[in-house]
Write an enzyme that holds these catalytic residues in place. Structure first.
Site, mmCIF file in Angstrom:
data_model
loop_
_atom_site.group_PDB
_atom_site.id
_atom_site.type_symbol
_atom_site.label_atom_id
_atom_site.label_comp_id
_atom_site.label_asym_id
_atom_site.label_seq_id
_atom_site.Cartn_x
_atom_site.Cartn_y
_atom_site.Cartn_z
ATOM 1 N N ASP A 71 4.025 2.660 3.203
ATOM 2 C CA ASP A 71 4.299 1.350 2.588
ATOM 3 C C ASP A 71 5.794 1.091 2.674
ATOM 4 O O ASP A 71 6.462 0.902 1.682
ATOM 5 C CB ASP A 71 3.804 1.298 1.142
ATOM 6 C CG ASP A 71 4.445 2.358 0.272
ATOM 7 O OD1 ASP A 71 5.120 3.243 0.812
ATOM 8 O OD2 ASP A 71 4.270 2.288 -0.953
ATOM 9 N N CYS A 72 6.292 1.095 3.896
ATOM 10 C CA CYS A 72 7.733 1.009 4.105
ATOM 11 C C CYS A 72 8.165 -0.439 4.191
ATOM 12 O O CYS A 72 7.578 -1.235 4.903
ATOM 13 C CB CYS A 72 8.088 1.743 5.398
ATOM 14 S SG CYS A 72 9.779 1.493 5.908
#
Lengths: 331, 182
Positions: A71-72
């Protein structure tokens, strides 16, 4: 029973589609999202018959990873796994960005993925996926050949003038490349963040939230005990990995503290300890990734994560104290 | 009608303030950063990563340099996040501590070398902007941030190393006990 799965990008996404072909050795979907296994990783594992693993508590050898779910927000992690040639599925709508953007290709990276973007793959796309891995090998071979040719050329003797000319050319090229790299970083990373921070600051200052902050938070943040408490909270092992990603929170808080210093609500000599108080969580979200970049064994990663997180509880407040002492005589 | 206009004005004022901040950032911070980053990037390209590798590999053996010189140079030469790949030259049992030391320097470095971590400048810049607004020079803050950063990453390296070795020995005992039970 393993089944190949196609992962397509979501409405705001980039890259893909990726075809995941699980095998006996390579069937793990590693979730590196912090706070347990991401539901998307579970869903993919379920569909392809593989296994979803929490990358924070269990380290997985790279050879067993079918794909990673991240979840960058677009700073570092989104490029780390593509660089290692591992298929990367980002749940956030982030395109080619960050320090490692050049490694992010549509063959290895897909973003804004939701459960609706998953599908079972048919025979032809599986064949295509297998073919494209072969293509990668072919490219490597070609690069190898090119390197050999270059090496052979370098071995030839040249006269002085040619050599001077070539080395000047090389240096100028380096300057130029450095300039291009810089502009790239400014456009891809610095300007977007400035836009985001300006918007937040503008709204806070013009709407009156600024006064609320000045009256409630500044008196706390402007004292040594207050800053020790802030650094301690940032360092609590189950909070620090959540605060970490992209240092976005630290950067926003830094800007807010800066604004309060400018207004005189926080004394200017607290600037140095404040820099450490808001940053006790630095990289706490990135431990498994950073360690695997350093080629640490899975066992090392498994114990290394808690070691770093526990250490921060001590070293976070400690860093504030040291910075406080070191700021004597500053301003 | 007048109310609507007033609301619209108030709404625009929210973003006008933001626009002014943005202009100040772009004209005040960006030009210096661009030139500084270009200079440092060129220097690194001319020196070459290989030379840095050569020096830094030797320095991983000693505790003092492992958590100071090595991570600092790794970040300046390779930037974040590539600096963590340098962990491969560090002995296995020191890797978590090395990571902790390296990652804790990715912000202190930005005061003097913004190129090393271009996407996370505002931890330092945010606070520095406030100090600058009061009319102070930033040089001393940047230098002290850098130096205190080195002291702190050294301590962090030492403490994390001890904690990791403790966890590892405890884990080792647990595993042997389990093995005996079986």
């Amino acid at each position: 029973m393993y089944k190949p799965v196609i992962v397509r990008r979501g409405s705001g996404g980039w890259g893909g589609p990726l075809t995941l072909v699980p095998t006996e050795e390579k069937h793990k979907i590693v979730s590196i999202t912090g706070g347990g296994i991401h539901p998307l990783a579970v869903k993919i594992a379920d569909m392809c018959g593989g296994e979803a693993v929490d990358g924070f508590s269990h380290a997985v050898p790279e050879g067993e990873i079918l794909a990673v779910v991240i979840d960058c927000g677009g700073t570092a992690r989104c490029g780390v796994y593509p660089r290692k040639n591992i298929m990367t599925i980002n749940v956030l709508p982030v395109g080619k960005s960050g320090a490692l953007a050049r490694f992010m290709t549509p063959e290895l990276y897909v973003s804004d993925v939701k459960e609706a973007n998953l599908d079972y793959a048919d025979e032809s796309s599986v064949q295509a996926a297998l073919l494209s891995t072969e293509d990668v090998d072919a490219v490597h071979k070609r690069e190898d050949l090119k390197r050999k040719i270059d090496a052979a050329r370098a071995g030839q003797k040249r006269n002085i003038i040619t050599r001077i000319g070539i080395s000047i050319g090389q240096i100028v090229n380096k300057f130029y490349a450095a300039g291009r790299e810089t502009i790239d970083v400014v456009i891809k990373n610095i300007l977007p963040f400035m836009a985001f921070v300006s918007m937040i600051l503008g709204i806070i200052n013009a709407s009156g939230i600024g006064t609320v902050i000045a009256n409630t938070i500044s008196p706390v943040a402007g004292t040594l005990p207050g800053m020790l408490v802030i650094s301690f909270i940032c360092a609590i092992p189950f909070i620090s990995p959540i605060l970490g990603p992209g240092a976005v929170i630290a950067q926003v808080v830094g800007t807010l503290v800066g604004a309060q210093i400018a207004l005189g609500n926080i004394p200017v000599q607290y600037a140095l300890p404040a820099l450490f108080a808001i940053d006790a969580q630095v990289g706490a979200d990135f431990v498994p990734v950073g360690l695997s970049l350093g080629e640490a064994d899975p066992d090392t990663i498994e114990l290394g994560v808690p070691a770093v997180l526990y250490s921060r509880v001590i070293t976070g407040p400690l860093s504030v104290l040291i910075a406080y002492a070191a700021s004597i005589g500053l301003y | 009608m007048e109310t609507i206009a007033a609301v619209a004005n108030g709404f625009m004022a929210l973003f006008k303030a933001g626009g002014e901040t943005f202009t100040a950032f772009v004209t005040g911070i960006i030009p210096l950063i661009i030139v500084l980053m270009t200079a440092v990037n060129s220097l690194i390209k001319i020196i070459g990563e290989e030379r840095f590798y050569h020096v830094a590999k030797k320095a991983t053996k000693y505790t003092l340099t492992r958590y100071t010189v090595v991570p600092v140079l790794a970040i300046i030469f390779m930037g974040s996040p590539m600096c963590f790949t340098f962990g491969q030259f560090v002995e296995e049992k020191y890797k978590p501590a090395f990571y902790d030391a390296a990652v804790s320097f990715v912000h202190p470095v930005t005061g003097l070398f913004p190129h090393a971590n271009g996407s996370e400048l505002f931890v330092y810049m945010g606070i520095a902007a406030g100090v600058q607004a009061l009319g102070y020079e930033l040089g001393e803050l940047a230098v002290r941030y850098f130096l205190v950063g080195i002291v702190i990453i050294f301590l962090r390296g030492l403490i994390t190393e001890k904690i990791y070795l403790y966890l590892k020995s405890r884990d080792g005992r647990r595993k042997t006990q389990e093995a005996e039970h079986v």
